[in-house]
Design a protein around this motif. Sequence first.
Motif, PDB file in Angstrom:
ATOM      1  N   LYS A   1      -3.979  -2.037  -8.189  1.00 13.96           N
ATOM      2  CA  LYS A   1      -4.281  -0.631  -7.914  1.00 13.96           C
ATOM      3  C   LYS A   1      -4.386   0.098  -9.251  1.00 13.96           C
ATOM      4  O   LYS A   1      -3.545  -0.071 -10.131  1.00 13.96           O
ATOM      5  CB  LYS A   1      -3.184  -0.008  -7.058  1.00 13.96           C
ATOM      6  CG  LYS A   1      -3.318   1.459  -6.797  1.00 13.96           C
ATOM      7  CD  LYS A   1      -4.379   1.757  -5.784  1.00 13.96           C
ATOM      8  CE  LYS A   1      -4.355   3.239  -5.453  1.00 13.96           C
ATOM      9  NZ  LYS A   1      -5.381   3.598  -4.520  1.00 13.96           N
TER      10      LYS A   1
ATOM     11  N   GLN B   1       1.475   6.783  -6.860  1.00  9.85           N
ATOM     12  CA  GLN B   1       0.443   7.797  -7.094  1.00  9.85           C
ATOM     13  C   GLN B   1       1.021   9.202  -6.947  1.00  9.85           C
ATOM     14  O   GLN B   1       0.763  10.082  -7.764  1.00  9.85           O
ATOM     15  CB  GLN B   1      -0.722   7.603  -6.120  1.00  9.85           C
ATOM     16  CG  GLN B   1      -1.850   8.592  -6.315  1.00  9.85           C
ATOM     17  CD  GLN B   1      -2.625   8.355  -7.595  1.00  9.85           C
ATOM     18  OE1 GLN B   1      -3.151   7.272  -7.789  1.00  9.85           O
ATOM     19  NE2 GLN B   1      -2.684   9.346  -8.465  1.00  9.85           N
ATOM     20  N   ARG B   2       1.828   9.406  -5.911  1.00  6.69           N
ATOM     21  CA  ARG B   2       2.434  10.728  -5.689  1.00  6.69           C
ATOM     22  C   ARG B   2       3.385  11.078  -6.828  1.00  6.69           C
ATOM     23  O   ARG B   2       3.396  12.207  -7.322  1.00  6.69           O
ATOM     24  CB  ARG B   2       3.182  10.747  -4.354  1.00  6.69           C
ATOM     25  CG  ARG B   2       3.774  12.111  -4.016  1.00  6.69           C
ATOM     26  CD  ARG B   2       4.481  12.102  -2.679  1.00  6.69           C
ATOM     27  NE  ARG B   2       5.463  11.044  -2.556  1.00  6.69           N
ATOM     28  CZ  ARG B   2       6.728  11.119  -2.972  1.00  6.69           C
ATOM     29  NH1 ARG B   2       7.156  12.220  -3.550  1.00  6.69           N
ATOM     30  NH2 ARG B   2       7.564  10.119  -2.806  1.00  6.69           N
TER      31      ARG B   2
ATOM     32  N   ASN C   1       0.995   4.213  -2.855  1.00  6.23           N
ATOM     33  CA  ASN C   1       0.936   5.646  -2.535  1.00  6.23           C
ATOM     34  C   ASN C   1       2.126   6.402  -3.115  1.00  6.23           C
ATOM     35  O   ASN C   1       1.972   7.528  -3.594  1.00  6.23           O
ATOM     36  CB  ASN C   1       0.866   5.849  -1.023  1.00  6.23           C
ATOM     37  CG  ASN C   1      -0.468   5.433  -0.442  1.00  6.23           C
ATOM     38  OD1 ASN C   1      -1.470   5.421  -1.142  1.00  6.23           O
ATOM     39  ND2 ASN C   1      -0.467   5.076   0.830  1.00  6.23           N
TER      40      ASN C   1
ATOM     41  N   GLN D   1       0.828  -1.203   0.000  1.00  5.12           N
ATOM     42  CA  GLN D   1       0.000   0.000   0.000  1.00  5.12           C
ATOM     43  C   GLN D   1       0.867   1.259   0.000  1.00  5.12           C
ATOM     44  O   GLN D   1       0.537   2.251  -0.660  1.00  5.12           O
ATOM     45  CB  GLN D   1      -0.954   0.007   1.203  1.00  5.12           C
ATOM     46  CG  GLN D   1      -2.049  -1.025   1.108  1.00  5.12           C
ATOM     47  CD  GLN D   1      -2.897  -0.888  -0.144  1.00  5.12           C
ATOM     48  OE1 GLN D   1      -3.193   0.211  -0.599  1.00  5.12           O
ATOM     49  NE2 GLN D   1      -3.274  -2.017  -0.720  1.00  5.12           N
ATOM     50  N   GLN D   2       1.978   1.216   0.722  1.00  2.00           N
ATOM     51  CA  GLN D   2       2.902   2.351   0.709  1.00  2.00           C
ATOM     52  C   GLN D   2       3.504   2.525  -0.688  1.00  2.00           C
ATOM     53  O   GLN D   2       3.667   3.641  -1.173  1.00  2.00           O
ATOM     54  CB  GLN D   2       3.996   2.147   1.742  1.00  2.00           C
ATOM     55  CG  GLN D   2       4.945   3.313   1.846  1.00  2.00           C
ATOM     56  CD  GLN D   2       6.006   3.093   2.906  1.00  2.00           C
ATOM     57  OE1 GLN D   2       6.143   2.014   3.462  1.00  2.00           O
ATOM     58  NE2 GLN D   2       6.763   4.135   3.175  1.00  2.00           N
TER      59      GLN D   2
END
Length: 138
Positions: free
Chosen positions: A132, A55-56, A52, A48-49
């Motif tokens: 994702k 995505q960033r 993220n 999950q990290q």
Amino acid sequence: MVIKTNENGFTLYTTLIAITIIAICITLQLAILRALHQNTYYDQISIQQFFNLIQREVIEANGYSVGKDIINLELDNGEIATIEQYGTLIRRQVNHVGHEIYLRDIKSFAVYSLLNGFKIHIQTKKGDSYEKIIVYYP
């Protein structure tokens, strides 16, 4: 009559102390064994990290392109950041230099292009699958 001044042996007091110590150790051992059998969420949290981070980076990038198992991000300074599988690792390189590891123990890493972004599919060596969808806003 012979008087013994140094008798070797156990007394009731030393036996009670030994039993108390053994009881405490058994109680602690049972608590430790219960803690070892609890599920850990290390893999889920690290993936999950990773999602993220991707995505960033996509939000901050000027553009992107994807292949079957690679993500290329065009950075603000004109450099190209590449995220790909390297053995059992997922790594990031900038202009094909460096080796920043994002994930370990990965069996497969696939990227699928979508209309407004891309979908990442990751399978770990343990057999867990994660997906994702990363949306790109130009």
